[in-house]
Motif scaffolding. Structure first.
Motif, PDB file in Angstrom:
ATOM      1  N   THR A 166       0.874  -1.172   0.000  1.00 41.86           N
ATOM      2  CA  THR A 166       0.000   0.000   0.000  1.00 41.86           C
ATOM      3  C   THR A 166       0.910   1.220   0.000  1.00 41.86           C
ATOM      4  OG1 THR A 166      -1.664  -1.172   1.286  1.00 41.86           O
ATOM      5  CG2 THR A 166      -1.785   1.234   1.272  1.00 41.86           C
ATOM      6  N   GLY A 167       0.913   1.945  -1.097  1.00 37.96           N
ATOM      7  CA  GLY A 167       1.820   3.094  -1.183  1.00 37.96           C
ATOM      8  C   GLY A 167       1.444   4.036  -2.306  1.00 37.96           C
ATOM      9  N   ARG A 168       2.085   5.175  -2.305  1.00 43.72           N
ATOM     10  CA  ARG A 168       1.811   6.215  -3.305  1.00 43.72           C
ATOM     11  C   ARG A 168       2.858   6.139  -4.402  1.00 43.72           C
ATOM     12  NH1 ARG A 168       3.321  11.802  -3.450  1.00 43.72           N
ATOM     13  NH2 ARG A 168       1.776  13.112  -4.537  1.00 43.72           N
ATOM     14  N   PHE A 169       2.399   6.046  -5.628  1.00 40.57           N
ATOM     15  CA  PHE A 169       3.289   5.957  -6.791  1.00 40.57           C
ATOM     16  C   PHE A 169       4.029   7.275  -6.977  1.00 40.57           C
ATOM     17  CE2 PHE A 169       3.403   6.102 -11.653  1.00 40.57           C
ATOM     18  CZ  PHE A 169       4.613   5.413 -11.726  1.00 40.57           C
ATOM     19  N   THR A 170       5.348   7.227  -6.766  1.00 42.35           N
ATOM     20  CA  THR A 170       6.127   8.470  -6.808  1.00 42.35           C
ATOM     21  C   THR A 170       7.134   8.534  -7.944  1.00 42.35           C
ATOM     22  OG1 THR A 170       7.748   7.548  -5.262  1.00 42.35           O
ATOM     23  CG2 THR A 170       5.931   8.852  -4.323  1.00 42.35           C
ATOM     24  N   SER A 171       7.516   7.397  -8.506  1.00 41.87           N
ATOM     25  CA  SER A 171       8.519   7.428  -9.572  1.00 41.87           C
ATOM     26  C   SER A 171       8.329   6.224 -10.483  1.00 41.87           C
ATOM     27  CB  SER A 171       9.931   7.428  -8.964  1.00 41.87           C
ATOM     28  OG  SER A 171      10.895   7.643  -9.974  1.00 41.87           O
ATOM     29  N   HIS A 184      16.049   4.178 -14.398  1.00 42.67           N
ATOM     30  CA  HIS A 184      15.367   3.671 -13.209  1.00 42.67           C
ATOM     31  C   HIS A 184      14.576   2.437 -13.649  1.00 42.67           C
ATOM     32  CE1 HIS A 184      12.121   4.122  -9.937  1.00 42.67           C
ATOM     33  NE2 HIS A 184      13.253   3.860  -9.303  1.00 42.67           N
ATOM     34  N   TYR A 185      14.962   1.260 -13.158  1.00 47.94           N
ATOM     35  CA  TYR A 185      14.452  -0.001 -13.688  1.00 47.94           C
ATOM     36  C   TYR A 185      13.212  -0.553 -12.968  1.00 47.94           C
ATOM     37  CZ  TYR A 185      18.626  -0.358 -16.577  1.00 47.94           C
ATOM     38  OH  TYR A 185      19.613  -0.130 -17.511  1.00 47.94           O
ATOM     39  N   GLY A 186      12.550   0.290 -12.222  1.00 48.77           N
ATOM     40  CA  GLY A 186      11.344  -0.168 -11.546  1.00 48.77           C
ATOM     41  C   GLY A 186      10.406   0.984 -11.283  1.00 48.77           C
ATOM     42  N   ILE A 187       9.474   0.774 -10.370  1.00 55.28           N
ATOM     43  CA  ILE A 187       8.590   1.848  -9.920  1.00 55.28           C
ATOM     44  C   ILE A 187       8.746   1.968  -8.407  1.00 55.28           C
ATOM     45  CG2 ILE A 187       6.927   1.554 -11.803  1.00 55.28           C
ATOM     46  CD1 ILE A 187       5.083   0.110  -9.798  1.00 55.28           C
ATOM     47  N   ASP A 188       8.486   3.177  -7.892  1.00 53.80           N
ATOM     48  CA  ASP A 188       8.598   3.426  -6.459  1.00 53.80           C
ATOM     49  C   ASP A 188       7.216   3.689  -5.868  1.00 53.80           C
ATOM     50  OD1 ASP A 188      11.325   3.210  -6.683  1.00 53.80           O
ATOM     51  OD2 ASP A 188      11.671   5.382  -6.795  1.00 53.80           O
ATOM     52  N   LEU A 189       6.949   3.014  -4.751  1.00 54.93           N
ATOM     53  CA  LEU A 189       5.703   3.205  -4.015  1.00 54.93           C
ATOM     54  C   LEU A 189       6.062   3.673  -2.610  1.00 54.93           C
ATOM     55  CD1 LEU A 189       3.871  -0.076  -5.143  1.00 54.93           C
ATOM     56  CD2 LEU A 189       3.535   2.237  -6.043  1.00 54.93           C
ATOM     57  N   THR A 196      -1.723   4.557  -7.383  1.00 56.22           N
ATOM     58  CA  THR A 196      -2.134   5.960  -7.420  1.00 56.22           C
ATOM     59  C   THR A 196      -0.982   6.861  -7.022  1.00 56.22           C
ATOM     60  OG1 THR A 196      -2.941   5.815  -5.143  1.00 56.22           O
ATOM     61  CG2 THR A 196      -4.532   5.380  -6.896  1.00 56.22           C
ATOM     62  N   GLY A 197      -0.966   8.056  -7.613  1.00 59.33           N
ATOM     63  CA  GLY A 197       0.095   9.019  -7.322  1.00 59.33           C
ATOM     64  C   GLY A 197       0.634   9.587  -8.625  1.00 59.33           C
ATOM     65  N   PRO A 198       1.373  10.682  -8.534  1.00 61.89           N
ATOM     66  CA  PRO A 198       1.854  11.362  -9.744  1.00 61.89           C
ATOM     67  C   PRO A 198       2.917  10.576 -10.514  1.00 61.89           C
ATOM     68  CG  PRO A 198       2.814  12.351  -7.793  1.00 61.89           C
ATOM     69  CD  PRO A 198       1.786  11.362  -7.319  1.00 61.89           C
ATOM     70  N   GLY A 199       3.742   9.793  -9.815  1.00 62.46           N
ATOM     71  CA  GLY A 199       4.767   9.020 -10.488  1.00 62.46           C
ATOM     72  C   GLY A 199       5.912   9.812 -11.043  1.00 62.46           C
ATOM     73  N   GLY A 246       7.899  11.953  -8.863  1.00 58.71           N
ATOM     74  CA  GLY A 246       8.685  12.500  -7.776  1.00 58.71           C
ATOM     75  C   GLY A 246       9.914  11.683  -7.489  1.00 58.71           C
ATOM     76  N   ALA A 247      10.591  12.013  -6.373  1.00 57.80           N
ATOM     77  CA  ALA A 247      11.802  11.299  -5.984  1.00 57.80           C
ATOM     78  C   ALA A 247      11.428  10.006  -5.282  1.00 57.80           C
ATOM     79  CB  ALA A 247      12.644  12.179  -5.057  1.00 57.80           C
ATOM     80  N   GLY A 248      12.307   9.027  -5.414  1.00 54.03           N
ATOM     81  CA  GLY A 248      12.116   7.771  -4.725  1.00 54.03           C
ATOM     82  C   GLY A 248      13.468   7.269  -4.279  1.00 54.03           C
ATOM     83  N   ASP A 249      14.230   6.741  -5.232  1.00 54.01           N
ATOM     84  CA  ASP A 249      15.571   6.278  -4.915  1.00 54.01           C
ATOM     85  C   ASP A 249      16.472   7.452  -4.586  1.00 54.01           C
ATOM     86  OD1 ASP A 249      14.716   3.767  -5.386  1.00 54.01           O
ATOM     87  OD2 ASP A 249      15.693   3.525  -7.325  1.00 54.01           O
TER      88      ASP A 249
END
Length: 263
Positions: A134-139, A149-154, A255-258, A260-263
């Motif tokens: 459960t997390g917000r999609f940031t990158s 960036h080889y994945g997605i960040d939540l 959900t989320g802007p996708g 933003g910063a993550g790593d």
């Protein structure tokens, strides 16, 4: 003289015989009900002799039929023959039972995938898949800050549960360069999923896990700018592919802007 009202009694007897044949109780008819039923049937002579001239033979007249008598069979207790077109289609009934069984099996499979708390689950070709946290999609996947960036960040608070994307075997669990700590699962179709920057792992190498099983918790280890799960999918040749279209096609929504910063 014979009264056609006896047909009423025949109807009652036939009805009780049919009820007995179908397994139902035989109900004694109230005398007043019999009287009422008989009163509805006309009384007629079975045979009426016409006047005759001496030396000739009288010709019998046709017997008058009681109302509804033409519907009585010669054997009152005989059951009617069903029209084949109205018989139950056994094949369709068996198919309906099979469909019901599959629906029940799918429901149990969904419940099992969600049992540890996964936020979403789907069934695809008989296999369960869940949204890993459960997390917000940031990158998102692709070029970022001059590197890929080889994945997605939540993004989620430290300690948020992380769940196995689908059934698999643990290939890696512990320290990892860049990620601080990670878990890598290999799945039956040869694909892999990666869970990076975790705070703690709850699985060991070689362990079999089920879809939706809690395997780790969100952390902020390694090269990270905030608590989040870095999630990757590798194809059977270990090529890193964008997880987002895969999740979306399955009906697993992030959900989320996708952006933003993550790593």
């Amino acid at each position: 003289m014979t009264v056609a009202a006896c047909a009423g009694g025949a109807l009652v007897a036939a009805g009780q015989t049919m009820l007995s044949a179908l397994g139902g109780p035989v109900v004694e008819t109230d005398p007043y009900e019999k009287l009422a039923a008989n009163a509805m049937l006309p009384v007629a002579d079975e045979t009426v002799a016409a006047p005759r001239t001496p030396g000739t033979t009288a010709a019998p007249t046709t017997a008058a039929q009681a109302i509804g008598a033409e519907q009585l069979t010669g054997v009152p207790q005989a059951l009617p023959v069903l029209d084949q077109r109205s018989e139950v289609d056994v094949a369709s009934l068996a198919k309906a039972v099979d469909i019901g069984s599959k629906i029940a099996s799918t429901a149990r499979q969904m419940q099992a995938a969600l049992a540890d708390g996964a936020p979403q689950a789907v069934i695809q070709k008989g296999r369960s898949y869940v949204l890993p946290t459960t997390g917000r999609f940031t990158s998102g996947f692709g070029a970022r800050w001059g590197v890929t960036h080889y994945g997605i960040d939540l993004a989620a608070p430290i300690g948020t549960p992380i769940f196995a994307f689908t059934d698999g075997v643990v290939e890696e669990s512990g320290p990892a360069s860049g990620f601080g700590m990670w878990v890598v699962l290999k799945h039956p179709d040869g694909t892999h999923t990666v869970y990076g920057h975790i705070n703690r792992s709850f699985v060991t190498v070689g362990q079999t896990v089920k879809a939706g099983e809690e395997i780790a918790e969100v952390g902020n280890r390694g090269q990270s700018t905030g608590p989040h799960l870095h999630f990757e999918i590798w194809d059977a040749n270990k090529n890193k592919v964008n997880p987002l279209p895969i999740l979306t096609a399955m009906g697993l929504r992030v959900t989320g802007p996708g952006d933003g910063a993550g790593d």
